[in-house]
Motif scaffolding. Structure first.
Motif, PDB file in Angstrom:
ATOM      1  N   ARG A 248      29.450  44.031 -24.648  1.00 29.33           N
ATOM      2  CA  ARG A 248      30.223  43.570 -23.492  1.00 29.33           C
ATOM      3  C   ARG A 248      31.445  44.470 -23.272  1.00 29.33           C
ATOM      4  NH1 ARG A 248      30.772  38.304 -21.417  1.00 29.33           N
ATOM      5  NH2 ARG A 248      32.154  38.451 -19.625  1.00 29.33           N
ATOM      6  N   THR A 390      39.655  38.897 -21.096  1.00 28.45           N
ATOM      7  CA  THR A 390      39.673  38.932 -22.562  1.00 28.45           C
ATOM      8  C   THR A 390      38.304  38.487 -23.048  1.00 28.45           C
ATOM      9  OG1 THR A 390      42.002  38.289 -22.504  1.00 28.45           O
ATOM     10  CG2 THR A 390      40.866  37.972 -24.593  1.00 28.45           C
ATOM     11  N   ILE A 391      37.825  39.102 -24.118  1.00 30.78           N
ATOM     12  CA  ILE A 391      36.578  38.621 -24.717  1.00 30.78           C
ATOM     13  C   ILE A 391      36.774  38.521 -26.229  1.00 30.78           C
ATOM     14  CG2 ILE A 391      35.036  39.590 -22.954  1.00 30.78           C
ATOM     15  CD1 ILE A 391      34.371  41.829 -24.989  1.00 30.78           C
ATOM     16  N   ASP A 405      35.149  34.061 -23.287  1.00 23.10           N
ATOM     17  CA  ASP A 405      35.689  35.026 -22.319  1.00 23.10           C
ATOM     18  C   ASP A 405      36.353  34.246 -21.188  1.00 23.10           C
ATOM     19  OD1 ASP A 405      33.526  34.042 -20.958  1.00 23.10           O
ATOM     20  OD2 ASP A 405      32.598  35.971 -20.545  1.00 23.10           O
TER      21      ASP A 405
END
Ligand SMILES: Cc1cc2nc3c(=O)[nH]c(=O)nc-3n(C[C@H](O)[C@H](O)[C@H](O)COP(=O)(O)OP(=O)(O)OC[C@H]3O[C@@H](n4cnc5c(N)ncnc54)[C@H](O)[C@@H]3O)c2cc1C
Length: 450
Positions: A248, A390-391, A405
């Motif tokens: 990702r 943000t992940i 996320d």
């Protein structure tokens, strides 16, 4: 020297018991604050914090300082003020040596900008010593890296990266104006190491360059005239995290126009080029090294204190060093055994948990009780991509780590720093600080242009 049972109390030479903490970072300052509040204010122990710098800055914000998205001065906390408010003493100086038999450390003289001595070298006596000195960049002996690739360990490094970025933009802008050409040789920024720091820095830089363009700082094209390269020796970015997070992250970086080179080992760094194992020479206006850490070199010289090959102090589960039961270590500078094979990773989360653990354990030590053992609980990892989001993964919610996320991940990511501020200043001050930063971002430009 008299040996004492590792799991039992201290031998106190001084009254009250003296606890000296070297390093006021994520772990050391949290520990000094907690111990000052409990043992220091009640007079049960004297707590002394030593740091080479007069101010504290939370290192995970360094990529935002380097890309000009925050003003580090508004996030720095003065040790002297913190000490006064929370019942400990502060001594500025860099640890120079340790005398275990005499239970004393020596710190360097401090000097002004002209090199004149401000404070002489000093000895500080202790009953309990805690080493919390963080880490330095590990260049793994790569030729030219220490000379030509900036580290990102402190506000000074972040500021020097930011200045170089602005200078490179100004130079390219001028070259374009003078030549009259539509486009110029792109400004090349090479980030070596695609762990969380490298990935977050690459994303923050892309945001910053777009913002600079929006404020008309230069007439360069924020996409075509800049090459942000992220160079990684293994086969994926964020190699310490899951395949899913890594894939990702790679997609997000691609979308941001970051050039990701995996399976690429850097063999040499030159003034204007980064050389790779396959003989490529990548153009380089700025190179920055985010590929590994080691303990501060002084740790190798501390009166026989055992360190691993990365110069991290070997500790057991009470966080006492394997050499001396009166000397403890925490955070990045400590090699603490993990439940799996090996040592705990150098992360703010580990340093914070160890500091909170030692705040309790050292109270037992001063009170003559047995020392507990440290257990690390991994809360997960989040990686921030600025405006894109943000992940990461959070642990402890279900049996296995949960992928997160979106807005939820971003809120948790922001709360981590807020929790750190709360640990140091309490809920009321943290709330005021949060509000003042929120207002600041509405009043002042969100990017530093000079
Ligand atoms: C750019 C960047 C981003 C990061 N992002 C994250 C993240 O998102 N999440 C995460 O978990 N971790 C992150 N980390 C790692 C995290 O910051 C560290 O693991 C954490 O700061 C370690 O805490 P510490 O207390 O051991 O040391 P530090 O916080 O590094 O503090 C060490 C202190 O010791 C002082 N010191 C050093 N040498 C001496 C000496 N000889 N004498 C006196 N004082 C000395 C220093 O001045 C400093 O104040 C990041 C690190 C960097 C560099």
């Amino acid at each position: 020297m008299a040996s004492i049972d590792r799991h039992t109390a201290s031998s106190t030479h001084y009254a009250p018991h003296r606890i000296v903490i070297v390093g006021g970072g994520v772990g050391g300052l949290g520990l000094a604050t907690r111990l000052g509040e409990s043992l220091g204010k009640s007079g049960q122990a004297r707590i002394v914090l030593v740091d080479r710098s007069p101010t504290h800055f939370w290192k995970p914000l360094l990529h935002e300082a380097a890309s000009g998205q925050i003003d580090p001065a508004t996030h720095q906390l003065q040790y002297a003020v913190q000490a006064r408010r929370h019942g400990f003493e502060f001594e500025q100086g860099s640890l120079q040596s340790l005398d275990r038999a005499q239970r004393r450390i020596t710190i360097d003289a401090t000097r002004d900008a002209d090199g004149r001595e401000v404070l002489p070298a000093r000895d500080i006596a202790f009953d309990t010593l805690v080493l919390a000195m963080g880490s330095v960049t590990n260049y793994f002996g790569v030729q030219g890296a220490a000379e030509h690739a900036l580290p990102l360990e402190s506000v000074t490094h972040a500021e020097s990266f930011r200045r170089k970025l602005l200078d490179a933009c100004t130079r390219a802008n001028h070259a374009r104006r003078v030549s009259g050409a539509q486009h110029v040789q792109p400004v090349s920024i090479n980030i070596i190491g695609a762990g969380a720091t490298g990935v977050e820095l690459a994303a923050a830089l892309r945001d910053s360059i777009r913002l600079m363009h929006r404020y008309s700082l230069f007439a360069l094209d924020p996409e075509r005239d800049f090459c942000i390269r992220l160079i990684e020796g293994t086969d994926r970015v964020l190699p310490a995290l899951s395949q899913r997070i890594s894939a990702r992250a790679q997609r997000i970086l691609g979308g941001l126009g970051v050039d990701v080179l995996t399976n690429t080992r850097v063999t040499e760094v030159r003034e204007a080029a980064v050389c790779t194992h396959d003989g490529e020479q990548l153009a380089s206006d700025i190179a920055i090294w985010t590929a590994g850490i080691a303990g501060p070199p002084v740790l190798r010289t501390l009166d026989g204190i055992a360190v691993n090959r990365n110069a991290q102090v070997l500790v057991n589960r009470t966080l006492q060093t394997t050499t001396d039961a009166n000397v403890f270590a925490l955070g990045d500078c400590a090699a603490c055994p993990s439940d799996a094979d090996g040592f705990l990773a150098p992360r703010a989360q580990v340093a914070h948990q160890q500091a909170m653990f030692l705040a309790r354990a050292l109270k037992c030590r001063v009170g003559g009780e047995a020392l507990p053992e440290f257990t690390y609980r991994d809360a997960g990892t989040l990686v921030g991509f600025g405006d894109v989001g943000t992940i990461g993964s959070l642990s402890g919610l279900r049996e296995r780590p949960v992928f997160v996320d979106g807005w939820f991940a971003t809120v948790v990511y922001r709360l981590i720093y807020r929790r750190h501020v709360m640990t140091l200043t309490g809920f009321a001050r943290m709330t005021l600080d949060t509000a003042s930063h929120w207002l600041r971002r509405r009043v002042h430009p969100v990017i530093r242009l000079h």
